[in-house]
Design a protein around this motif. Structure first.
Motif, PDB file in Angstrom:
ATOM      1  N   THR A  23       0.858  -1.182   0.000  1.00  0.00           N
ATOM      2  CA  THR A  23       0.000   0.000   0.000  1.00  0.00           C
ATOM      3  C   THR A  23       0.900   1.239   0.000  1.00  0.00           C
ATOM      4  OG1 THR A  23      -0.133  -0.077   2.414  1.00  0.00           O
ATOM      5  CG2 THR A  23      -1.957  -1.095   1.175  1.00  0.00           C
ATOM      6  N   ALA A  24       0.342   2.388  -0.385  1.00  0.00           N
ATOM      7  CA  ALA A  24       1.120   3.626  -0.483  1.00  0.00           C
ATOM      8  C   ALA A  24       1.799   3.975   0.839  1.00  0.00           C
ATOM      9  CB  ALA A  24       0.230   4.782  -0.959  1.00  0.00           C
ATOM     10  N   ASP A  25       1.144   3.674   1.957  1.00  0.00           N
ATOM     11  CA  ASP A  25       1.732   3.971   3.267  1.00  0.00           C
ATOM     12  C   ASP A  25       2.664   2.872   3.768  1.00  0.00           C
ATOM     13  OD1 ASP A  25      -0.060   1.973   4.001  1.00  0.00           O
ATOM     14  OD2 ASP A  25      -1.361   3.308   5.156  1.00  0.00           O
ATOM     15  N   GLY A  26       2.775   1.777   3.013  1.00  0.00           N
ATOM     16  CA  GLY A  26       3.672   0.683   3.357  1.00  0.00           C
ATOM     17  C   GLY A  26       3.190  -0.219   4.481  1.00  0.00           C
ATOM     18  N   LEU A  27       1.972  -0.010   4.970  1.00  0.00           N
ATOM     19  CA  LEU A  27       1.489  -0.789   6.110  1.00  0.00           C
ATOM     20  C   LEU A  27       1.062  -2.205   5.751  1.00  0.00           C
ATOM     21  CD1 LEU A  27      -0.462   1.883   8.171  1.00  0.00           C
ATOM     22  CD2 LEU A  27       1.774   0.876   8.650  1.00  0.00           C
ATOM     23  N   VAL A  28       0.581  -2.393   4.532  1.00  0.00           N
ATOM     24  CA  VAL A  28       0.159  -3.732   4.096  1.00  0.00           C
ATOM     25  C   VAL A  28       1.072  -4.146   2.954  1.00  0.00           C
ATOM     26  CG1 VAL A  28      -1.729  -5.107   3.126  1.00  0.00           C
ATOM     27  CG2 VAL A  28      -2.221  -3.300   4.781  1.00  0.00           C
ATOM     28  N   ARG A  29       1.645  -5.340   3.095  1.00  0.00           N
ATOM     29  CA  ARG A  29       2.584  -5.851   2.109  1.00  0.00           C
ATOM     30  C   ARG A  29       2.227  -7.292   1.760  1.00  0.00           C
ATOM     31  NH1 ARG A  29       4.492  -3.446   6.242  1.00  0.00           N
ATOM     32  NH2 ARG A  29       5.435  -5.227   7.290  1.00  0.00           N
ATOM     33  N   HIS A  30       1.958  -7.527   0.496  1.00  0.00           N
ATOM     34  CA  HIS A  30       1.663  -8.878   0.002  1.00  0.00           C
ATOM     35  C   HIS A  30       2.863  -9.353  -0.794  1.00  0.00           C
ATOM     36  CE1 HIS A  30      -3.024  -8.747  -0.138  1.00  0.00           C
ATOM     37  NE2 HIS A  30      -2.544  -8.298   0.994  1.00  0.00           N
ATOM     38  N   ASN A  31       3.463 -10.427  -0.351  1.00  0.00           N
ATOM     39  CA  ASN A  31       4.530 -11.042  -1.120  1.00  0.00           C
ATOM     40  C   ASN A  31       3.940 -12.270  -1.804  1.00  0.00           C
ATOM     41  OD1 ASN A  31       6.946 -11.735  -2.229  1.00  0.00           O
ATOM     42  ND2 ASN A  31       7.954 -12.257  -0.314  1.00  0.00           N
ATOM     43  N   ASP A  65      -4.374 -19.700   5.435  1.00  0.00           N
ATOM     44  CA  ASP A  65      -4.201 -20.979   6.122  1.00  0.00           C
ATOM     45  C   ASP A  65      -5.230 -21.204   7.222  1.00  0.00           C
ATOM     46  OD1 ASP A  65      -2.078 -21.644   4.487  1.00  0.00           O
ATOM     47  OD2 ASP A  65      -0.546 -21.037   5.944  1.00  0.00           O
ATOM     48  N   THR A  66      -5.864 -20.137   7.707  1.00  0.00           N
ATOM     49  CA  THR A  66      -6.886 -20.275   8.755  1.00  0.00           C
ATOM     50  C   THR A  66      -8.275 -20.525   8.174  1.00  0.00           C
ATOM     51  OG1 THR A  66      -7.401 -17.907   8.838  1.00  0.00           O
ATOM     52  CG2 THR A  66      -5.604 -18.694  10.254  1.00  0.00           C
ATOM     53  N   GLY A  67      -8.409 -20.473   6.828  1.00  0.00           N
ATOM     54  CA  GLY A  67      -9.689 -20.724   6.189  1.00  0.00           C
ATOM     55  C   GLY A  67     -10.359 -19.483   5.622  1.00  0.00           C
ATOM     56  N   PHE A  68      -9.820 -18.302   5.906  1.00  0.00           N
ATOM     57  CA  PHE A  68     -10.358 -17.052   5.378  1.00  0.00           C
ATOM     58  C   PHE A  68     -10.076 -16.970   3.883  1.00  0.00           C
ATOM     59  CE2 PHE A  68      -9.829 -12.532   4.330  1.00  0.00           C
ATOM     60  CZ  PHE A  68     -11.032 -12.033   4.770  1.00  0.00           C
ATOM     61  N   THR A  69     -11.047 -16.455   3.121  1.00  0.00           N
ATOM     62  CA  THR A  69     -10.847 -16.277   1.681  1.00  0.00           C
ATOM     63  C   THR A  69     -11.005 -14.813   1.316  1.00  0.00           C
ATOM     64  OG1 THR A  69     -13.173 -16.693   1.171  1.00  0.00           O
ATOM     65  CG2 THR A  69     -11.680 -18.598   1.140  1.00  0.00           C
ATOM     66  N   ALA A  70     -10.342 -14.421   0.253  1.00  0.00           N
ATOM     67  CA  ALA A  70     -10.416 -13.048  -0.243  1.00  0.00           C
ATOM     68  C   ALA A  70     -10.068 -13.073  -1.726  1.00  0.00           C
ATOM     69  CB  ALA A  70      -9.454 -12.141   0.529  1.00  0.00           C
ATOM     70  N   ASP A  71     -10.263 -11.945  -2.366  1.00  0.00           N
ATOM     71  CA  ASP A  71      -9.892 -11.863  -3.769  1.00  0.00           C
ATOM     72  C   ASP A  71      -9.509 -10.433  -4.115  1.00  0.00           C
ATOM     73  OD1 ASP A  71     -12.366 -10.599  -3.821  1.00  0.00           O
ATOM     74  OD2 ASP A  71     -13.133 -11.761  -5.491  1.00  0.00           O
ATOM     75  N   GLY A  72      -9.092 -10.239  -5.343  1.00  0.00           N
ATOM     76  CA  GLY A  72      -8.706  -8.924  -5.817  1.00  0.00           C
ATOM     77  C   GLY A  72      -8.553  -8.945  -7.326  1.00  0.00           C
ATOM     78  N   ASP A  73      -8.252  -7.780  -7.860  1.00  0.00           N
ATOM     79  CA  ASP A  73      -8.070  -7.643  -9.301  1.00  0.00           C
ATOM     80  C   ASP A  73      -6.872  -6.750  -9.585  1.00  0.00           C
ATOM     81  OD1 ASP A  73     -10.446  -9.033 -10.550  1.00  0.00           O
ATOM     82  OD2 ASP A  73     -11.437  -7.714  -9.114  1.00  0.00           O
ATOM     83  N   PHE A  74      -6.122  -7.114 -10.600  1.00  0.00           N
ATOM     84  CA  PHE A  74      -5.018  -6.297 -11.082  1.00  0.00           C
ATOM     85  C   PHE A  74      -5.575  -5.409 -12.187  1.00  0.00           C
ATOM     86  CE2 PHE A  74      -3.135 -10.144  -9.379  1.00  0.00           C
ATOM     87  CZ  PHE A  74      -2.100  -9.644  -8.604  1.00  0.00           C
ATOM     88  N   ILE A  75      -5.537  -4.096 -11.960  1.00  0.00           N
ATOM     89  CA  ILE A  75      -6.092  -3.139 -12.916  1.00  0.00           C
ATOM     90  C   ILE A  75      -5.056  -2.058 -13.161  1.00  0.00           C
ATOM     91  CG2 ILE A  75      -7.950  -1.484 -13.373  1.00  0.00           C
ATOM     92  CD1 ILE A  75      -9.655  -3.091 -11.315  1.00  0.00           C
ATOM     93  N   ASP A  76      -4.655  -1.884 -14.405  1.00  0.00           N
ATOM     94  CA  ASP A  76      -3.699  -0.847 -14.787  1.00  0.00           C
ATOM     95  C   ASP A  76      -2.437  -0.873 -13.920  1.00  0.00           C
ATOM     96  OD1 ASP A  76      -5.405   0.076 -16.816  1.00  0.00           O
ATOM     97  OD2 ASP A  76      -6.423   1.456 -15.451  1.00  0.00           O
ATOM     98  N   GLY A  77      -1.922  -2.060 -13.654  1.00  0.00           N
ATOM     99  CA  GLY A  77      -0.676  -2.196 -12.918  1.00  0.00           C
ATOM    100  C   GLY A  77      -0.796  -2.073 -11.410  1.00  0.00           C
ATOM    101  N   LEU A  78      -2.018  -2.036 -10.896  1.00  0.00           N
ATOM    102  CA  LEU A  78      -2.261  -1.937  -9.459  1.00  0.00           C
ATOM    103  C   LEU A  78      -3.069  -3.136  -8.997  1.00  0.00           C
ATOM    104  CD1 LEU A  78      -3.407   1.804  -9.363  1.00  0.00           C
ATOM    105  CD2 LEU A  78      -1.108   0.909  -8.936  1.00  0.00           C
ATOM    106  N   HIS A  80      -5.994  -4.228  -6.643  1.00  0.00           N
ATOM    107  CA  HIS A  80      -7.152  -3.772  -5.864  1.00  0.00           C
ATOM    108  C   HIS A  80      -7.619  -4.960  -5.030  1.00  0.00           C
ATOM    109  CE1 HIS A  80      -7.836   0.025  -8.169  1.00  0.00           C
ATOM    110  NE2 HIS A  80      -7.033  -0.639  -8.996  1.00  0.00           N
ATOM    111  N   HIS A  81      -7.522  -4.803  -3.703  1.00  0.00           N
ATOM    112  CA  HIS A  81      -7.817  -5.921  -2.807  1.00  0.00           C
ATOM    113  C   HIS A  81      -8.411  -5.387  -1.508  1.00  0.00           C
ATOM    114  CE1 HIS A  81      -7.224  -9.389  -0.202  1.00  0.00           C
ATOM    115  NE2 HIS A  81      -6.468  -8.641   0.578  1.00  0.00           N
ATOM    116  N   GLY A  82      -9.605  -5.827  -1.159  1.00  0.00           N
ATOM    117  CA  GLY A  82     -10.214  -5.495   0.123  1.00  0.00           C
ATOM    118  C   GLY A  82     -10.327  -3.998   0.394  1.00  0.00           C
ATOM    119  N   GLY A  83     -10.651  -3.218  -0.616  1.00  0.00           N
ATOM    120  CA  GLY A  83     -10.769  -1.770  -0.449  1.00  0.00           C
ATOM    121  C   GLY A  83      -9.430  -1.041  -0.443  1.00  0.00           C
ATOM    122  N   MET A  84      -8.347  -1.775  -0.644  1.00  0.00           N
ATOM    123  CA  MET A  84      -7.011  -1.175  -0.677  1.00  0.00           C
ATOM    124  C   MET A  84      -6.463  -1.213  -2.100  1.00  0.00           C
ATOM    125  SD  MET A  84      -5.251  -3.019   2.610  1.00  0.00           S
ATOM    126  CE  MET A  84      -5.820  -4.668   2.168  1.00  0.00           C
TER     127      MET A  84
END
Length: 90
Positions: A23-31, A65-78, A80-84
């Motif tokens: 994220t722009a503020d660096g608080l959330v990082r997905h590797n 790994d705990t069973g939670f699911t989520a999704d996102g989309d790559f749009i114009d090089g970004l 978009h996941h969970g409102g972020m």
């Protein structure tokens, strides 16, 4: 137990979205790892969430790994996941 890589794992290794997304503020990082696994850090909490992911076209699905699911989309090089919006870290 079969130790051969499956076709989906091979596809994951070659998709263009493997790497670090932040994220722009660096608080959330997905590797997004080439193995089809992900490691998400939140603030100072490294490896806050881990699991597997699958990319189909520009869509990503996550299975924590705990069973939670989520999704996102790559749009114009970004990512978009969970409102972020996450940016590719180079």
């Amino acid at each position: 137990m079969n130790n051969k890589p499956d076709a989906s794992a091979t596809r994951q290794q070659s998709h263009p979205y493997v790497g670090m997304w932040v994220t722009a503020d660096g608080l959330v990082r997905h590797n997004l790892l080439p193995s089809g696994r992900y490691d998400e850090a939140r603030g100072r909490r490294e490896s806050a969430y881990q699991g597997r992911y699958e990319v189909r076209g520009n869509h990503i699905d996550y299975w924590d790994d705990t069973g939670f699911t989520a999704d996102g989309d790559f749009i114009d090089g970004l990512l978009h996941h969970g409102g972020m919006i996450l940016y590719r870290q180079r």
